[in-house]
Design an enzyme around this catalytic site. Structure first.
Site, PDB file in Angstrom:
ATOM      1  N   GLU A 232       0.795  -0.715   0.270  1.00  0.00           N
ATOM      2  CA  GLU A 232       0.031  -0.018  -0.007  1.00  0.00           C
ATOM      3  C   GLU A 232       1.029   1.395   0.107  1.00  0.00           C
ATOM      4  O   GLU A 232       1.961   1.064   1.209  1.00  0.00           O
ATOM      5  CB  GLU A 232      -1.170   0.297   1.515  1.00  0.00           C
ATOM      6  CG  GLU A 232      -1.714   1.368   1.570  1.00  0.00           C
ATOM      7  CD  GLU A 232      -2.557   1.211   3.498  1.00  0.00           C
ATOM      8  OE1 GLU A 232      -3.730   1.514   2.939  1.00  0.00           O
ATOM      9  OE2 GLU A 232      -2.245   0.265   2.861  1.00  0.00           O
TER      10      GLU A 232
ATOM     11  N   LYS B 127      -9.312   1.576  -2.146  1.00  0.00           N
ATOM     12  CA  LYS B 127      -9.677   1.256  -1.238  1.00  0.00           C
ATOM     13  C   LYS B 127     -11.232   2.116  -0.619  1.00  0.00           C
ATOM     14  O   LYS B 127     -11.055   3.330  -0.584  1.00  0.00           O
ATOM     15  CB  LYS B 127      -8.550   1.931  -0.290  1.00  0.00           C
ATOM     16  CG  LYS B 127      -8.231   1.157   1.635  1.00  0.00           C
ATOM     17  CD  LYS B 127      -7.186   2.047   1.799  1.00  0.00           C
ATOM     18  CE  LYS B 127      -7.400   0.993   3.767  1.00  0.00           C
ATOM     19  NZ  LYS B 127      -5.879   1.942   4.246  1.00  0.00           N
TER      20      LYS B 127
ATOM     21  N   CYS C 191      -5.256  -2.828   2.165  1.00  0.00           N
ATOM     22  CA  CYS C 191      -4.970  -3.353   4.336  1.00  0.00           C
ATOM     23  C   CYS C 191      -6.396  -3.025   4.638  1.00  0.00           C
ATOM     24  O   CYS C 191      -6.756  -4.438   4.521  1.00  0.00           O
ATOM     25  CB  CYS C 191      -4.757  -1.885   4.186  1.00  0.00           C
ATOM     26  SG  CYS C 191      -3.655  -2.088   5.747  1.00  0.00           S
TER      27      CYS C 191
END
Length: 561
Positions: free
Chosen positions: A41, A112, A148
């Site tokens: 990330e 994300k 994540c």
């Protein structure tokens, strides 16, 4: 399909360094026949970039790095994390994104969804969450790419009420790939393994989880990237606390994963490891590794090479000195012994023996002459008032001045030796023993400091046994002991743990069997001394709730539950 995981260490904002590391890994993977390589990330800019994201030229630099990677991604596909601009005028200007790059161009950008906004995280300050979920098509296969926290759903961790995978699974993906920047704390490795396992079992898909490694001031990233099969078996974890480039063969016909060499599966806990009670010995080896990495990386990334430590003959300075020598090398660490008229002879002897065991340079400068000068200068104002904390703090600040003088003169970084128990209760002197450029033990309880000392001595005696066994003392007045001012550390640490890390109310802590008056006293000390911690240096984070950037408590506050 041969897929590589690149577990790398980045420098925030150093685009040349980061991009060069990424390009080097792409070249290695391509030369080895890799078809896809996965990076962590926000690999392009480093994590966490924080307010650098508010600079246009910072985002432009990210885009330039992506362009360089495109040129290298011809015959191998690349998944790499970087911020991307939000083309819609509503919402935040940026997304936290994963770029899928192949055949020389960006084929797809995945954004994300679940932006952490707790503890050390503040992603919602900068990023817009995604509300658009699409799989990535590559060579006839369908990749569910997440970033994540997007796999930390309600069922797995009780953190979020929605998982993007619940949307992506409707598009019938063949494999899950997660780009992560998951920070270390001493139980988080088990948490990550368990979350990956539960996702694989839930969606009946294998997962490749690529984590970053390295330290960014307070935050340590421990790596430990994960390869797991569709049944939730953890086939392999990449090394902890070091960079690694490894691959797995994805057999697309039966959706199985094949490792290049035989590797024993990881033993997993039945649930996330979230201790209810304080355990000083828990994963002390990991804490040791994290602190050594935190020191080493801070110096390397700041461009410093040498440290100075105020060595008192006490347990905290001894552990700090030993960790610094391991991280930097003993020739790069200077210990300054500054005995006062109240220092015992054995404290000086212990500190000397420690430096001789470590083979680091040390000097002894008694502070009594300086203290006497202060006393004489203040006599007209102090009059005949008795010796008290004012005189104690003069000694601590004299030491702080001396050790900072060495730091300035020789371009050292002063490593602070205060532990979490002391910081919690305010047992330290501002501008004295609380001075420093980096706090090594600021997130380590006193009992954990003792456990670290024993771990450091696991093969031979480095820290003299007398340092470990003697009663702790600041030695600022005759016969002083920590126990004069603080409860027993074993009890104190447990109460601090319940209040700070587990966020338990005073009533809940008392309900666990602790004395109500003691609980009130400890929590009052914690709350009252927020002003000191607010002026403290960065702390290497090893727990789930460290003082500093991850804990935001009002300085002026009266909460006692």
């Amino acid at each position: 399909m041969k897929i590589f995981l690149a577990q790398q260490n980045y420098i925030i904002g150093d685009f040349e360094h980061n991009t060069s590391r990424i390009l080097q890994a792409i070249e290695q993977a391509a030369a080895a026949g890799g078809e896809l390589i996965v990076f962590p990330e926000l690999a392009i800019c480093g994590y966490p970039p924080r307010d650098f994201l508010e600079f246009e030229d910072f985002i432009d630099a990210c885009k330039n790095s992506i362009d360089r990677i495109c040129a290298a991604a011809q015959d191998i596909a690349v998944l790499v994390g970087a911020p991307s601009r939000n083309p819609v005028p509503q919402g935040k200007d940026l997304f936290n994104s994963a770029y899928f790059i192949y055949e020389g161009k960006v084929q797809q950008v995945i954004n994300k969804t679940l932006l952490p906004n707790y503890d050390i995280f503040d992603e919602y300050r900068y990023f817009e969450p995604s509300f658009d979920w699409n799989i990535v098509s590559f060579k006839g296969k369908r990749l569910a790419v997440t970033i994540c926290e997007d796999i930390w759903d309600m069922e797995a961790d009780q953190m979020y009420r929605f998982s993007p995978m619940d949307k992506l699974i409707e598009q019938q993906p063949d494999i899950m790939i997660n780009l992560s920047a998951s920070p270390f704390d001493y139980t988080h490795a088990e948490d990550r393994l368990w979350v990956v396992k539960e996702n694989c079992k839930k969606y009946q898909l294998p997962m490749l989880y690529c984590n970053t490694v390295g330290s960014q001031t307070e935050i340590v990233f421990d790596g430990g990237s994960i390869i797991a099969d569709a049944s939730g078996n953890i086939l392999k974890t990449l090394p902890y606390f070091e960079e690694a480039l490894d691959f797995v063969i994805w057999n697309e016909e039966d959706n199985s994963l094949e490792l290049p060499v035989q590797h024993s599966a990881e033993t997993l806990p039945s649930a996330p490891l979230n201790p209810v009670t304080y355990e000083s010995e828990l994963n002390i080896d990991r804490i040791h590794s994290a602190l050594v990495m935190g020191i080493r990386q801070y110096f390397e990334k700041m461009g410093f090479s040498q440290a100075v430590v105020a060595s008192s003959g006490g347990i905290d300075s001894a552990v700090t000195l030993a960790l610094a020598c391991e991280a930097l090398g003993p020739d790069k660490v200077h210990a300054l012994l500054m005995p006062s008229q109240f220092s015992t002879g054995h404290s000086v002897d212990d500190a000397v023996q420690l430096s001789e065991n470590l083979n680091n340079r040390y000097d002894i400068i008694p502070i009594k002459p300086v203290f006497d000068t202060f006393e004489a200068a203040l006599k007209p104002v102090f009059g005949d008032r008795p010796f008290d904390v004012a005189e104690e703090n003069i000694q601590a600040r004299t030491r702080g001045t001396m050790v900072m003088a060495l730091a300035n003169k020789f371009n050292y970084i002063l490593l602070n030796t205060s532990n979490k128990s002391e910081l919690a209760t305010g047992y330290g002197t501002l501008y004295g023993d609380m001075a420093g450029g980096l706090a090594v033990l600021g997130d380590v309880y006193k009992m954990q400091v003792y456990a670290l000392a024993r771990y450091i001595n696991r093969d031979r005696e480095i820290i003299p046994e007398h340092i470990i066994t003697k009663a702790p003392s600041a030695e600022l007045r005759p016969g002083q002991k920590d126990s004069d001012s603080l409860p027993d550390y074993q009890v104190l640490d447990s109460i601090i743990y319940q209040y700070v890390e587990r966020r338990q109310s005073p009533q809940n802590i008392t309900g666990q069997g602790y004395d109500p008056a003691l609980v009130k006293r400890v929590i009052t000390m914690i709350n009252r001394n927020e002003y000191k911690r607010n002026q403290f240096c960065p702390i290497i984070r090893v727990s789930s709730k460290s003082f500093g950037i991850g804990r935001r408590i009002p300085i002026v506050g009266k909460y006692l539950g």
